[in-house]
Each structure stands twice: as structure tokens, then as C-alpha cells.
Motif scaffolding. Structure first.
Motif: not given
Length: 463
Positions: A418-419, A432-441
């Protein structure tokens, strides 16, 4: 860790709970399987009526469950009430929209004809029993943002909550039962962490969603992968908060403080690394530090408290070690950096600001789960983006600028889920809520979240 309610404001153990015996765990798994076979055939209108009733019950019980959350994990009471209200809002949002979000999809007619079919459509069908492994920091919201879409899609849920919020976990099971959901549709499993692997591997469990630490995510994902089961992971975060010259500085400072200490600083999407352009760094750093220093730390049950205790003794110890490592390697404590006086019984820590942070320090790469902020000076936008992306995490990000070109550059180059411009990161059921890299998928919330635990079924009809 024992399953127990321990008041972090005092360190007092209020109640302990025995973990489920094997026979009772087996009975709950069987109940969930049976419930799914019945519940999956219900219509959206019936599910929506049940979820609306759950939202109504939650509104009726808001003060009680808010006090429970504050007692179990130290959340300021005002924030606890707001969390309960947000959960009711999300329930109603999904109750009113799930049928449209999961409506059949129809391919282009030319493609249907090219396939040799008379008709083709895609239907979203529920997967089955979904296990949710949830953390203590937002003990109601983390669960509801999974449960509301999962139940509206026709799935049933099993909750393995954090061991320090058992009262909240049991309330959630009671909430859905009181709303009229069929028996077994949502059950709390009071089990120890070591028992989670067995539940993930159980044939009756179709999928797993986890919000928590990177270590917990790795363990659950490895087990689910071995069993070839769907997972959604929302793990840690160390979000950047970038302030550029065109920013409204007073607003940026205000929201920077709010973003850092929300939930006593124990939030994955809390801004943690504050990166200011050289032109505004002196003013931003001074004002930000001053406001952090003035925050009221105290009993979270008191309305005037802005920062309560950390949820666990170990959590405070971990935070202290991160700060001490940074200081030992040359970081400067601008404010805080110690336990407050007069609050010796609980697990309190002063709001803290560190400057002079370098990549050699653990806090530069690790998540600070508590009211500790790190300050960085960037000479230009290029350097700010390098600093912002220099993290193993990529959950969300905050940027303060009114320059349209800078905004588009940040959308293109920030590696995060998110930005958020000119405000602080927050979750909303529509986005939508969530991340990339080690923040999950994977993603939670919105149409994307409700579809994560669906079987996307292609239906093809011959001529």
C-alpha cells in the motif's frame, strides 16, 4: 506460553485456561466438518441476516468487549471501543456486498463460442473449514476481517487465537453463536502453539490464514505447503513514513505520532521509520520528537491515557534490546529510551525517538513492536526511496507530498502492499490489505479478500 489472561498494566494473572484435550479437539474438528456440509448450501440472504445480527450483538456488547481487550493486552480503552465498532462495520459491509462480490462471472461470448460451448461461467464456491491463527494486538479486528468474508462465502472457521487473549477468543465464538450461526460454523480452539501443526495437517481443514510473526508464518506455511493447502499470510511490517518538502508539516507531524503509537506502537502497519527530506528534516524531527515526549503514558483503562503498556513482558524486553543495540552502535536517543517512573507493576515503555540509525543496527532491519521511532534524513527523493525500500518487509507505506509527479514516482517505486499519501496507513473493508517480501502474501478485505478462500470453478456447457 500458558493460555491465560494476564493484565499487562499490572503483571497480574487473572485467569488460566486448560488447553483442549485431544478428544475435545477431535470433536470440534468433526463439528466443523459437519457444519460446512450444511452451511455451504445456505443462500447469501440467510448468511447476511446472520452476520447483521452478529454486528448488532457486537454493538450491544461494545463496552464489555472493549474492557476485555484492554485488560488482556493493554490497548487504550478508547482504541478498544473503536476496534469493536470497526468490526461491526466490516460485518455489515460484507453482509451487504458479498453476493455481488461473488456473483458468477461470464467470459466474452466470442471466447465461449471459440471453446465450442453453449455457455461458460465461473462460480465462486467455498473451500470448507478454514483455520485462522491470529495475534493479540488487534484481538477482535484481526479475527473479524477473516471471519466476516469467510462466513459470507460459505466457509466455516476455526480460531486459534494468541494465548494471552483467551477471553476475547471465547467471546468471538459466543458472538457468532448468539447471532444464530449453525453450531460449528465458528469455533475457538484453546490449544497451545505446538498443537497447530496437527490441526493444519488434519484432512478436514482446507486452508489456513495467519497474521503474526515471520517465524509463525514460516512454520504454518511450511506445514500447509507440505499438505498442499491454501494459505494467506500477513506478517510483520516496518513501514516508512516519508516527508517531502511540499508536505503540510503540522499535519505530517500529527499523523506521524498517531501512526507510530497506535495500539501502543504494536501494529504491523504502524509507521516505524520516519524519513524526512533534508529541507524539512530539522523542523519535522524537532516537532515530532516534542510531541512523542508529551504523550500521556499510563493505565489503559483511563480515558486520558494515550499510550498503555506493551502486551507482554517479553515484548518489552525485546524492544529494550533493540534500542540498546542501536545506542551501543551510535544511535542518539532524542526522547524516551527507558521505562517510565511510577508504573513499575506493568510492562510500560516510554515513547522513544532514535536518530543516527545506520544499517549496522538491528532496528534498521527488524520490526520495533512498541512505541519506538527511528529518524532518517534524506537528501532527495531518490535517497528517500532507497531508505524506504531498505527493509525485509513491505506491508505498507506513507508519503507526505502534494507533488503529483512525486506521488506517481512513489507508486511506481515503493515496494509495499500500500502507498498512503498525506495520511496514515489504515485498513478498510473496501480496500485490499496485505504485503510483499517478508510481510507475507495474499490479501484480506475487499473483493480480493473474500475470494482468497473460494474455489473458482469453471462451468462449461456443451452444445
Amino acid at each position: 506460553m500458558p493460555i491465560a489472561t494476564v493484565n499487562p498494566a499490572t503483571g497480574e494473572t487473572l485467569e488460566t485456561f486448560p488447553p483442549l484435550e485431544h478428544a475435545e479437539l477431535e470433536a470440534r474438528l468433526a463439528r466443523a466438518e459437519a457444519a460446512f456440509e450444511e452451511y455451504r448450501t445456505t443462500g447469501f440472504a440467510e448468511r447476511a441476516a446472520l452476520l447483521h445480527r452478529a454486528a448488532d450483538v457486537l454493538d450491544e456488547e461494545r463496552e464489555s468487549i472493549a474492557r476485555t481487550m484492554t485488560t488482556e493486552m493493554g490497548k487504550p480503552i478508547g482504541a478498544a471501543r473503536a476496534e469493536a465498532a470497526k468490526c461491526a462495520k466490516a460485518m455489515r459491509w460484507y453482509a451487504d456486498r458479498a453476493q455481488g462480490l461473488l456473483a458468477d462471472e461470464h467470459p466474452e461470448q466470442a471466447d465461449v463460442e471459440d471453446s465450442g460451448a453453449s455457455a461458460v461461467y465461473v462460480r465462486y464456491r467455498p473451500l470448507g473449514v478454514v483455520l485462522a491463527v491470529m495475534p493479540w494486538n488487534f484481538p477482535l479486528w484481526q479475527v473479524v476481517r477473516f471471519a466476516a468474508p469467510a462466513l459470507m462465502a460459505g466457509n466455516v472457521g476455526l480460531l486459534k487465537h494468541a494465548s494471552n487473549v483467551p477471553r476475547t477468543a471465547l467471546f468471538l465464538e459466543e458472538l457468532f453463536a448468539r447471532a444464530g450461526f449453525p453450531a460449528g460454523c465458528f469455533q475457538t480452539l484453546l490449544i497451545e502453539s505446538a498443537a497447530v501443526e496437527g490441526v493444519v495437517r488434519d484432512r478436514r481443514v482446507a486452508a489456513v490464514t495467519l497474521t503474526g510473526s515471520e517465524g509463525a508464518g514460516r512454520a504454518v506455511a511450511a506445514t500447509a505447503g507440505d499438505e498442499v493447502k491454501k494459505t494467506v499470510l500477513e506478517l510483520g511490517g516496518s513501514d516508512p513514513f516519508v516527508v517531502l518538502p511540499s508536505a503540510d508539516l503540522p499535519s505530517a507531524v500529527k499523523w506521524a505520532v498517531t501512526a507510530r503509537v497506535q495500539n501502543n506502537g504494536q501494529s504491523c502497519i504502524a509507521a516505524k521509520r520516519f524519513i524526512a527530506h533534508a529541507e524539512v528534516y530539522p523542523a519535522f524531527a524537532a516537532a515530532f520528537t516534542d510531541r512523542m515526549r508529551q504523550l500521556r503514558v499510563g493505565d489503559p483503562q483511563q480515558e486520558e491515557t494515550e499510550v498503555g503498556p506493551l502486551a507482554t513482558r517479553q515484548g518489552r524486553t525485546d524492544l529494550e534490546e533493540l534500542v540498546q543495540d542501536a545506542v551501543d552502535r551510535g544511535a542518539v536517543v532524542e526522547c524516551g529510551g527507558q521505562r517510565p517512573e511510577g508504573l513499575d507493576g506493568g510492562w510500560y515503555y516510554r515513547p522513544t525517538v532514535l536518530s543516527g540509525v545506520t544499517p549496522e543496527m538491528r532496528i534498521h532491519h527488524e520490526e520495533a513492536f512498541g512505541p519506538v521511532a527511528t529518524l532518517y534524513r534524506a537528501e532527495d527523493l531518490d535517497e528517500a526511496l532507497v531508505l524506504a525500500n531498505d527493509s525485509p518487509f513491505g506491508l505498507s507505506s506513507n508519503v507526505w507530498t502534494t507533488d503529483a509527479a512525486e506521488q506517481q514516482r512513489c507508486v511506481r517505486d515503493l515496494r509495499a502492499g500500500g502507498v498512503f499519501f498525506n495520511g496514515m496507513t489504515a485498513s478498510h473493508p473496501a480496500f485490499p490489505f496485505g504485503g510483499v517480501k517478508r510481510s507475507g502474501y495474499g490479501r484480506e478485505l475487499s473483493a480480493h479478500g473474500i475470494r482468497e478462500f473460494c474455489n473458482l470453478t469453471t462451468v462449461w456447457l456443451g452444445r
